[in-house]
Design a protein around this motif. Structure first.
Motif, short mmCIF file in Angstrom:
data_model
loop_
_atom_site.label_atom_id
_atom_site.label_comp_id
_atom_site.label_asym_id
_atom_site.label_seq_id
_atom_site.Cartn_x
_atom_site.Cartn_y
_atom_site.Cartn_z
N UNK A 386 0.81 -1.22 0.00
CA UNK A 386 0.00 0.00 0.00
C UNK A 386 0.84 1.27 0.00
N UNK A 387 2.08 1.20 0.48
CA UNK A 387 2.93 2.38 0.55
C UNK A 387 3.75 2.57 -0.71
N UNK A 388 3.63 1.65 -1.67
CA UNK A 388 4.35 1.82 -2.92
C UNK A 388 3.69 2.92 -3.75
N UNK A 389 4.48 3.51 -4.63
CA UNK A 389 3.97 4.58 -5.48
C UNK A 389 2.86 4.06 -6.37
N UNK A 390 2.92 2.76 -6.76
CA UNK A 390 1.90 2.15 -7.64
C UNK A 390 0.51 2.22 -7.04
N UNK A 391 0.40 2.24 -5.69
CA UNK A 391 -0.90 2.23 -5.01
C UNK A 391 -1.24 3.58 -4.39
N UNK A 428 -2.48 -3.41 -13.53
CA UNK A 428 -3.65 -3.40 -14.43
C UNK A 428 -4.42 -2.10 -14.31
N UNK A 429 -4.46 -1.52 -13.07
CA UNK A 429 -5.18 -0.24 -12.88
C UNK A 429 -4.31 0.95 -13.21
N UNK A 430 -3.03 0.71 -13.53
CA UNK A 430 -2.11 1.79 -13.89
C UNK A 430 -2.01 2.84 -12.79
N UNK A 431 -2.04 2.36 -11.55
CA UNK A 431 -1.83 3.25 -10.42
C UNK A 431 -3.04 4.04 -9.99
N UNK A 432 -4.23 3.78 -10.56
CA UNK A 432 -5.43 4.55 -10.19
C UNK A 432 -6.66 3.67 -10.36
N UNK A 433 -7.45 3.51 -9.30
CA UNK A 433 -8.65 2.69 -9.36
C UNK A 433 -9.05 2.20 -7.99
N UNK A 534 -14.25 -1.69 4.88
CA UNK A 534 -13.44 -0.48 5.06
C UNK A 534 -12.97 0.00 3.70
N UNK A 535 -12.91 1.27 3.53
CA UNK A 535 -12.46 1.86 2.28
C UNK A 535 -11.63 3.08 2.59
N UNK A 536 -10.37 3.03 2.11
CA UNK A 536 -9.48 4.18 2.34
C UNK A 536 -8.42 4.19 1.27
N UNK A 537 -7.99 5.38 0.89
CA UNK A 537 -6.91 5.42 -0.08
C UNK A 537 -5.65 4.85 0.50
N UNK A 538 -4.86 4.18 -0.37
CA UNK A 538 -3.60 3.58 0.09
C UNK A 538 -2.60 4.66 0.44
#
Length: 538
Positions: A386-391, A428-433, A534-538
């Motif tokens: 979750x702390x990677x730039x990809x997420x 697959x989400x290219x860093x956004x989704x 639960x829903x939160x941005x990474x």
């Protein structure tokens, strides 16, 4: 021309009835004719006796004019054709037909043949033997009867008579009567019998037709209709109940047979459906097992090949990295070559990572299982990525089932599987989704599952069967194509399987299914967010 049942029965009954009545009428007419003939003979004999008794006194007195007049009057009565008196020599001494008077008859004539026709002279004869039937030239039939006039004591003792006592028969009285009345009665009776026969046949045919239609033809038609329905495979109809007779029993038997056939067909259809489902299910299972077997064989073969190649490549790579590092740290290195040396080191490290992945794929070490929580493993894997730039712009939604039972798993290997799938979802989400992680239990199959769903680009349908193959990757410049292959091998070693559903342009769902072999202790407590969404941005 095809006759129906009613017509056949009516025709057969009519013919039998007609033959029976015709035979009865023939015998009856014959009997009636005999009776009427006897009655006519008796009537003519009575007329003859009446004439003899009426004229007895006149003959004793020899009053011939009165005697002849009496005979003439009696002969003029209706029903008497002719009366004549014949003496012992065969001469007609008187007749109502004047033309016959004085005629001599032979002893062999019909009149005289009654007594003279045999070898001996008959003095007495019955009325039947004294009668005769003959036809006139006009075709009319007549009955003649002769009656002897005997020489009684009053005759041969009378003063006027000259007949000797030894003479037995003085003469013959012949009476002829027409038989037209008898024939009229027979014709009338015949016509009446014919009318009654036709009437009886008509009434019988109508009655037979009515009762046959009601009692036989209608039930037979219903049975025939039901038989045609059965031949077409229509088993929903039934024959209506008839009277309590053989046809009624036949209708009940037909209905019972139809019901049994319907049940049998439903059972066969049910067996067919079940068999088809079982065949399809077994086919899918066999196909899946064959695919797994082929993949396992492919992975085993590739593992052996990769292990040898990795070991052979790893030693040269180590030497390249060592000497490249020494060259990079040498003070005499030309600054113009420093960037090239850095490129060599970077690509060598990249090759080393590939070799490391190949060794991990080849080793596929047996899992070190221990009781652990699937929810905790999922949380640990999410913390790693979750702390990677990809997420950074990916929303992670957790939908965990509360109080999952502890499973015997190698937590490190399962965590590696989930990390690989999370990273693939991020790419697959290219860093956004949005990334949705769901855990739960399937009581029917006794398995626990983790569903990982993304709304990325999806996987083309043509590639779904290849994604677990080693070195297959949809990334053109990144990745080795070993992540899913390693994950597949790990899950398979745990006795589970991985299922994938994807729609290009919509997203992909990976489902990791693991057998549920709970630890001897009770279920492990879930994390604080277990059982809740639960829903939160990474």
């Amino acid at each position: 021309m095809r006759l129906n049942l009613i017509s056949k029965l009516a025709l057969a009954s009519g013919l039998v009835l007609l033959c029976t009545i015709a035979l009865f009428a023939y015998l009856n007419l014959r009997s009636l004719k005999g009776l009427l003939l006897q009655e006519a003979i008796a009537e003519a004999d009575r007329v003859s006796e009446t004439i003899i008794r009426t004229t007895h006194n006149q003959m004793l007195r020899d009053d011939r004019p009165l005697f002849y007049k009496t005979i003439q009057e009696l002969g003029a009565q209706q029903g008497v054709e002719r009366i004549r008196l014949i003496n012992k020599t065969g001469r007609i001494i008187f007749s109502t037909d004047d033309a016959e008077i004085g005629t001599v008859l032979s002893k062999y004539s019909e009149v005289c043949g009654v007594c003279h026709g045999g070898p001996q002279l008959l003095l007495t004869a019955s009325s039947m033997h004294r009668s005769r039937r003959f036809f006139a030239p006009s075709g009319e039939e007549f009955l003649g009867i002769t009656n002897a006039i005997y020489n009684e004591e009053s005759c041969y003792t009378a003063s006027c008579h000259f007949h000797p006592e030894k003479l037995k028969v003085l003469g013959v009285l012949d009476v002829v009567v027409p038989l037209d009345r008898m024939h009229s009665l027979i014709v009338a009776y015949r016509d009446r019998m014919l009318f009654l026969t036709l009437l009886l046949i008509t009434l019988t045919s109508i009655s037979l037709t009515f009762f046959t239609q009601k009692l036989v033809n209608r039930p037979v038609r219903e049975l025939l209709k039901h038989t045609h329905m059965l031949s077409r495979g229509e088993l929903d109809g039934s024959v209506p109940s008839f009277a309590n007779d053989e046809l009624g029993e036949l209708a009940d038997s037909f209905n019972a047979m139809t019901l049994n056939l319907k049940k049998a067909r439903e059972e066969l259809e049910g067996w067919g459906r079940d068999l088809e489902q079982m065949v399809q299910q077994r086919t899918l299972e066999v196909t899946r097992m064959q695919a797994q077997l082929i993949r396992s064989e492919k992975l085993a073969s590739l593992g052996e090949l990769v292990a040898g190649i990795a070991h052979e490549i790893n030693n040269p790579l180590t030497g390249i990295m060592v000497f490249s590092s020494l060259i990079q740290s040498a003070p005499t290195l030309d600054p113009a070559l420093k960037r090239d040396i850095e490129t060599v080191l970077r690509e060598t490290k990249r090759c080393a990572e590939i070799v490391k992945g190949l060794l991990e794929f080849a080793r596929c070490a047996p899992p070190q299982k221990a009781p652990c929580s699937l929810n905790e493993i999922s949380d640990a894997a999410l913390e790693l990525v979750r702390h990677q730039i990809l997420f950074q712009d990916v929303t992670i939604v957790r939908q965990y089932a509360g109080r999952l039972p502890a499973l015997h798993l190698d937590s490190n290997q399962i965590e590696q599987v989930l990390v690989n799938m999370f990273v693939n979802a991020g790419h697959a989400m290219m860093g956004e989704g949005m990334l949705i992680v769901v855990t739960g239990l399937d009581q029917k199959t006794a398995t626990a599952f983790v569903k990982i769903t993304d709304n990325g680009c999806g996987i083309p349908e043509a590639n779904l069967d290849k994604i677990f193959d080693p070195f297959f990757s949809t990334k053109s410049s990144k990745g080795t194509g070993l992540g899913l292959s390693v994950s597949y091998g790990i899950v398979q070693e745990h006795g589970g399987r991985i299922e994938v559903e994807s729609q290009e342009g919509v997203g992909t769902t990976f489902t990791v299914l693991l057998p549920m072999h709970p630890a001897p202790s009770a279920s492990l407590p879930a994390p604080d967010d277990a059982g809740a969404e639960s829903s939160a941005p990474a």
